[in-house]
Design a protein around this motif. Structure first.
Motif, PDB file in Angstrom:
ATOM      1  N   ARG A 113       0.967  -1.110   0.023  1.00 39.08           N
ATOM      2  CA  ARG A 113      -0.022  -0.099   0.156  1.00 39.08           C
ATOM      3  C   ARG A 113       0.850   1.306  -0.093  1.00 39.08           C
ATOM      4  O   ARG A 113       0.539   2.165  -0.669  1.00 39.08           O
ATOM      5  CB  ARG A 113      -0.942  -0.157   1.330  1.00 39.08           C
ATOM      6  CG  ARG A 113      -1.910  -1.005   1.273  1.00 39.08           C
ATOM      7  CD  ARG A 113      -2.711  -0.924   2.590  1.00 39.08           C
ATOM      8  NE  ARG A 113      -3.530  -2.252   2.869  1.00 39.08           N
ATOM      9  CZ  ARG A 113      -4.320  -2.408   3.937  1.00 39.08           C
ATOM     10  NH1 ARG A 113      -4.182  -1.698   4.830  1.00 39.08           N
ATOM     11  NH2 ARG A 113      -4.820  -3.273   4.168  1.00 39.08           N
ATOM     12  N   HIS A 170       2.481   1.875  -3.475  1.00 36.18           N
ATOM     13  CA  HIS A 170       1.199   2.744  -4.192  1.00 36.18           C
ATOM     14  C   HIS A 170       1.053   3.945  -3.928  1.00 36.18           C
ATOM     15  O   HIS A 170       1.234   4.917  -5.107  1.00 36.18           O
ATOM     16  CB  HIS A 170       0.127   1.880  -3.982  1.00 36.18           C
ATOM     17  CG  HIS A 170      -1.227   2.049  -4.977  1.00 36.18           C
ATOM     18  ND1 HIS A 170      -2.248   1.485  -4.918  1.00 36.18           N
ATOM     19  CD2 HIS A 170      -1.222   3.163  -5.654  1.00 36.18           C
ATOM     20  CE1 HIS A 170      -3.207   1.889  -5.756  1.00 36.18           C
ATOM     21  NE2 HIS A 170      -2.654   3.152  -6.318  1.00 36.18           N
ATOM     22  N   VAL A 220      -6.818  10.244  -1.520  1.00 38.74           N
ATOM     23  CA  VAL A 220      -6.739   9.074  -2.224  1.00 38.74           C
ATOM     24  C   VAL A 220      -5.585   8.130  -1.285  1.00 38.74           C
ATOM     25  O   VAL A 220      -5.849   7.047  -1.078  1.00 38.74           O
ATOM     26  CB  VAL A 220      -6.580   8.945  -3.606  1.00 38.74           C
ATOM     27  CG1 VAL A 220      -6.126   7.550  -4.117  1.00 38.74           C
ATOM     28  CG2 VAL A 220      -7.709   9.461  -4.363  1.00 38.74           C
ATOM     29  N   ILE A 253      -6.052   4.670   0.452  1.00 40.50           N
ATOM     30  CA  ILE A 253      -5.383   3.142  -0.137  1.00 40.50           C
ATOM     31  C   ILE A 253      -4.567   2.682   1.296  1.00 40.50           C
ATOM     32  O   ILE A 253      -4.814   1.677   1.370  1.00 40.50           O
ATOM     33  CB  ILE A 253      -4.305   3.832  -1.249  1.00 40.50           C
ATOM     34  CG1 ILE A 253      -5.057   3.854  -2.523  1.00 40.50           C
ATOM     35  CG2 ILE A 253      -3.098   2.509  -1.235  1.00 40.50           C
ATOM     36  CD1 ILE A 253      -4.348   4.450  -3.578  1.00 40.50           C
ATOM     37  N   GLU A 301     -11.388  -0.278  -0.973  1.00 36.93           N
ATOM     38  CA  GLU A 301     -11.557  -1.126  -2.396  1.00 36.93           C
ATOM     39  C   GLU A 301     -11.463  -0.147  -3.591  1.00 36.93           C
ATOM     40  O   GLU A 301     -11.445   1.031  -3.490  1.00 36.93           O
ATOM     41  CB  GLU A 301     -12.909  -1.495  -1.959  1.00 36.93           C
ATOM     42  CG  GLU A 301     -13.239  -2.660  -1.154  1.00 36.93           C
ATOM     43  CD  GLU A 301     -14.518  -3.033  -0.936  1.00 36.93           C
ATOM     44  OE1 GLU A 301     -15.326  -3.201  -2.014  1.00 36.93           O
ATOM     45  OE2 GLU A 301     -14.977  -3.505   0.248  1.00 36.93           O
ATOM     46  N   GLN A 302     -11.421  -0.611  -4.703  1.00 38.67           N
ATOM     47  CA  GLN A 302     -11.233   0.087  -5.943  1.00 38.67           C
ATOM     48  C   GLN A 302     -12.200   1.065  -6.248  1.00 38.67           C
ATOM     49  O   GLN A 302     -11.891   2.220  -6.545  1.00 38.67           O
ATOM     50  CB  GLN A 302     -11.116  -1.158  -7.123  1.00 38.67           C
ATOM     51  CG  GLN A 302     -10.676  -0.255  -8.206  1.00 38.67           C
ATOM     52  CD  GLN A 302      -9.179   0.626  -8.338  1.00 38.67           C
ATOM     53  OE1 GLN A 302      -8.517   0.146  -7.518  1.00 38.67           O
ATOM     54  NE2 GLN A 302      -9.220   1.561  -9.102  1.00 38.67           N
ATOM     55  N   TRP A 303     -13.607   0.793  -5.787  1.00 38.52           N
ATOM     56  CA  TRP A 303     -14.527   1.717  -6.069  1.00 38.52           C
ATOM     57  C   TRP A 303     -14.556   2.902  -5.192  1.00 38.52           C
ATOM     58  O   TRP A 303     -14.640   4.078  -5.596  1.00 38.52           O
ATOM     59  CB  TRP A 303     -15.942   1.108  -6.010  1.00 38.52           C
ATOM     60  CG  TRP A 303     -16.519   0.625  -4.645  1.00 38.52           C
ATOM     61  CD1 TRP A 303     -16.353  -0.628  -4.075  1.00 38.52           C
ATOM     62  CD2 TRP A 303     -17.197   1.458  -3.701  1.00 38.52           C
ATOM     63  NE1 TRP A 303     -16.868  -0.453  -2.916  1.00 38.52           N
ATOM     64  CE2 TRP A 303     -17.469   0.652  -2.611  1.00 38.52           C
ATOM     65  CE3 TRP A 303     -17.662   3.053  -3.772  1.00 38.52           C
ATOM     66  CZ2 TRP A 303     -17.943   1.425  -1.181  1.00 38.52           C
ATOM     67  CZ3 TRP A 303     -18.273   3.508  -2.677  1.00 38.52           C
ATOM     68  CH2 TRP A 303     -18.486   2.515  -1.247  1.00 38.52           C
ATOM     69  N   GLN A 304     -14.137   2.767  -3.994  1.00 37.65           N
ATOM     70  CA  GLN A 304     -13.800   3.635  -3.158  1.00 37.65           C
ATOM     71  C   GLN A 304     -12.647   4.740  -3.462  1.00 37.65           C
ATOM     72  O   GLN A 304     -12.870   5.940  -3.359  1.00 37.65           O
ATOM     73  CB  GLN A 304     -13.657   2.973  -1.626  1.00 37.65           C
ATOM     74  CG  GLN A 304     -14.662   2.402  -0.990  1.00 37.65           C
ATOM     75  CD  GLN A 304     -14.468   1.450   0.223  1.00 37.65           C
ATOM     76  OE1 GLN A 304     -13.274   0.767   0.542  1.00 37.65           O
ATOM     77  NE2 GLN A 304     -15.270   1.524   1.396  1.00 37.65           N
ATOM     78  N   VAL A 305     -11.667   3.921  -3.995  1.00 39.19           N
ATOM     79  CA  VAL A 305     -10.439   4.749  -4.258  1.00 39.19           C
ATOM     80  C   VAL A 305     -10.868   5.843  -5.645  1.00 39.19           C
ATOM     81  O   VAL A 305     -10.551   6.754  -5.582  1.00 39.19           O
ATOM     82  CB  VAL A 305      -9.267   3.946  -5.013  1.00 39.19           C
ATOM     83  CG1 VAL A 305      -8.306   4.602  -5.516  1.00 39.19           C
ATOM     84  CG2 VAL A 305      -8.580   3.119  -3.693  1.00 39.19           C
ATOM     85  N   GLU A 306     -11.729   5.191  -6.369  1.00 41.40           N
ATOM     86  CA  GLU A 306     -12.251   5.756  -7.826  1.00 41.40           C
ATOM     87  C   GLU A 306     -13.287   7.214  -7.033  1.00 41.40           C
ATOM     88  O   GLU A 306     -13.261   8.362  -7.630  1.00 41.40           O
ATOM     89  CB  GLU A 306     -12.941   4.892  -8.661  1.00 41.40           C
ATOM     90  CG  GLU A 306     -11.912   4.382  -9.529  1.00 41.40           C
ATOM     91  CD  GLU A 306     -12.592   3.083 -10.293  1.00 41.40           C
ATOM     92  OE1 GLU A 306     -13.849   2.984 -10.224  1.00 41.40           O
ATOM     93  OE2 GLU A 306     -11.701   2.252 -10.629  1.00 41.40           O
ATOM     94  N   SER A 364     -10.995   9.786  -5.447  1.00 42.83           N
ATOM     95  CA  SER A 364     -10.154  10.439  -6.446  1.00 42.83           C
ATOM     96  C   SER A 364     -11.240  11.537  -7.115  1.00 42.83           C
ATOM     97  O   SER A 364     -10.678  12.653  -7.203  1.00 42.83           O
ATOM     98  CB  SER A 364      -9.799   9.464  -7.404  1.00 42.83           C
ATOM     99  OG  SER A 364      -9.165  10.097  -8.642  1.00 42.83           O
TER     100      SER A 364
END
Ligand code: GRG
Length: 300
Positions: A142, A145, A196, A200, A205-210, A213
């Motif tokens: 993490r 990233h 973001v 992370i 989860e990916q949808w939360q990151v998007e 963002s």
């Protein structure tokens, strides 16, 4: 500052700003450690009462996905160091040539230009050292990233790139597309990276990151429009910096291109969109919703 009935933003901010200030104080080299002047300059500019918006956003991003402040505190402080670095360099004679910042003489006025340049450089390097310390708290992948994300948001794909186009646009007629490029890169990129990164590090989860963002991009743009407006209509006793400087330098700003009222409306519209973007989040995103409003309602 406004607060909803169920959420006390003032209390939320003061608790987190205290955590951040204590951690920064602890992390920065002492004034008696060699080279003393460099460390004095780094401490002078960092520990000078900024709003700590970006580190608070790192924490709020983590909390929105179920994490907490302790999980992300090194990275939160690191983002404030990068922000301070950018302010020191932005104020230099070769860039904006400003003499007042956070109500005090700017770093180069206080310590000389060479020391201010080196203090900025050292803060930038220290920031990445600090981010790596987050690997003792959360899984290292993490952190890797987040290093990539923050480096990109600071460099040519973000803050430095936006600053370059900002300088190149001075004194010229600027179109809306270029203005938006400047604001998205110079200011919104680091704000987006802050929220973001927190998410992370906390295992989003990916949808939360998007979603976060998008929230960061929209509020970051709104924040810079508010900054442009404060440069025209603000009170220097509250902003801690000179007003009218953008017009004097022929800067590309929202009020210069669209006027004050249209700029204000655009900032509020962006905040509205940012809050709407969080519709899938529950109460854990309440701080982010409140901070979005504060970004454009602030006086300093
Ligand atoms: C090499 C990373 C790097 C930076 C150098 C100088 C520069 C390139 C970039 C400048 C970016 C910059 C100064 C953007 C303006 C952003 C902005 C609105 C700053 C004011 O932020 P606040 O209001 O300040 O959060 P406080 O004092 O509260 O922290």
């Amino acid at each position: 500052m406004k607060s909803s009935l169920s959420f006390d933003l003032n209390q939320y901010l003061s608790e987190r700003v205290r955590l951040i200030d204590d951690a920064l104080e602890h992390f920065l080299p002492g004034e008696d450690v060699r080279p003393q002047n460099l460390h004095r300059a780094m401490r002078y500019s960092t520990l000078s009462g900024g709003k700590r918006l970006r580190p608070v956003l790192v924490i709020a991003g983590a909390e929105a996905v179920g994490g907490d402040a302790q999980m992300v505190l090194p990275t939160a402080c690191a983002i404030e160091l990068i922000h301070t670095f950018s302010l020191i360099h932005d104020d230099l004679p070769a860039i904006d040539n400003d003499t007042l910042r956070r109500g005090r003489p700017t770093c180069h006025v206080q310590f000389g230009e060479a020391t201010a340049i080196l203090a900025g450089d050292a803060l930038f390097a220290s920031a990445f050292e600090l981010i790596t310390r987050n690997a003792s708290i959360v899984p290292a992948e993490r952190v890797v990233h987040v290093v990539a994300l923050i480096a990109e948001a600071s460099g040519t794909g973000g803050m430095v790139g936006g600053q370059m186009v900002d300088i190149e646009s001075e004194g010229k007629e600027t179109d809306a597309e270029t203005l938006e490029y400047i604001h998205r890169h110079k200011t919104a990129a680091l704000i987006r990276a802050a929220v973001v990164s927190g998410a992370i590090l906390a295992g989003a989860e990916q949808w939360q990151v998007e979603t976060l963002s998008r929230y960061g991009e929209l509020t970051g743009l709104a924040f810079q429009i508010a900054d442009d407006l404060l440069n025209v209509t603000g009170d220097p006793r509250k902003t801690g910096k000179a007003v009218g400087t953008d017009t004097a330098r022929g800067k590309a700003t929202y009020p210069a291109l669209f006027g004050i009222e249209a700029s204000r409306q655009r900032a509020y519209q962006l905040v509205q969109q940012a809050v709407e973007a969080l519709y899938s989040f529950g109460d854990s995103a309440e701080p982010l919703r409140a901070i979005a409003h504060l970004m454009v309602e602030r006086e300093g």
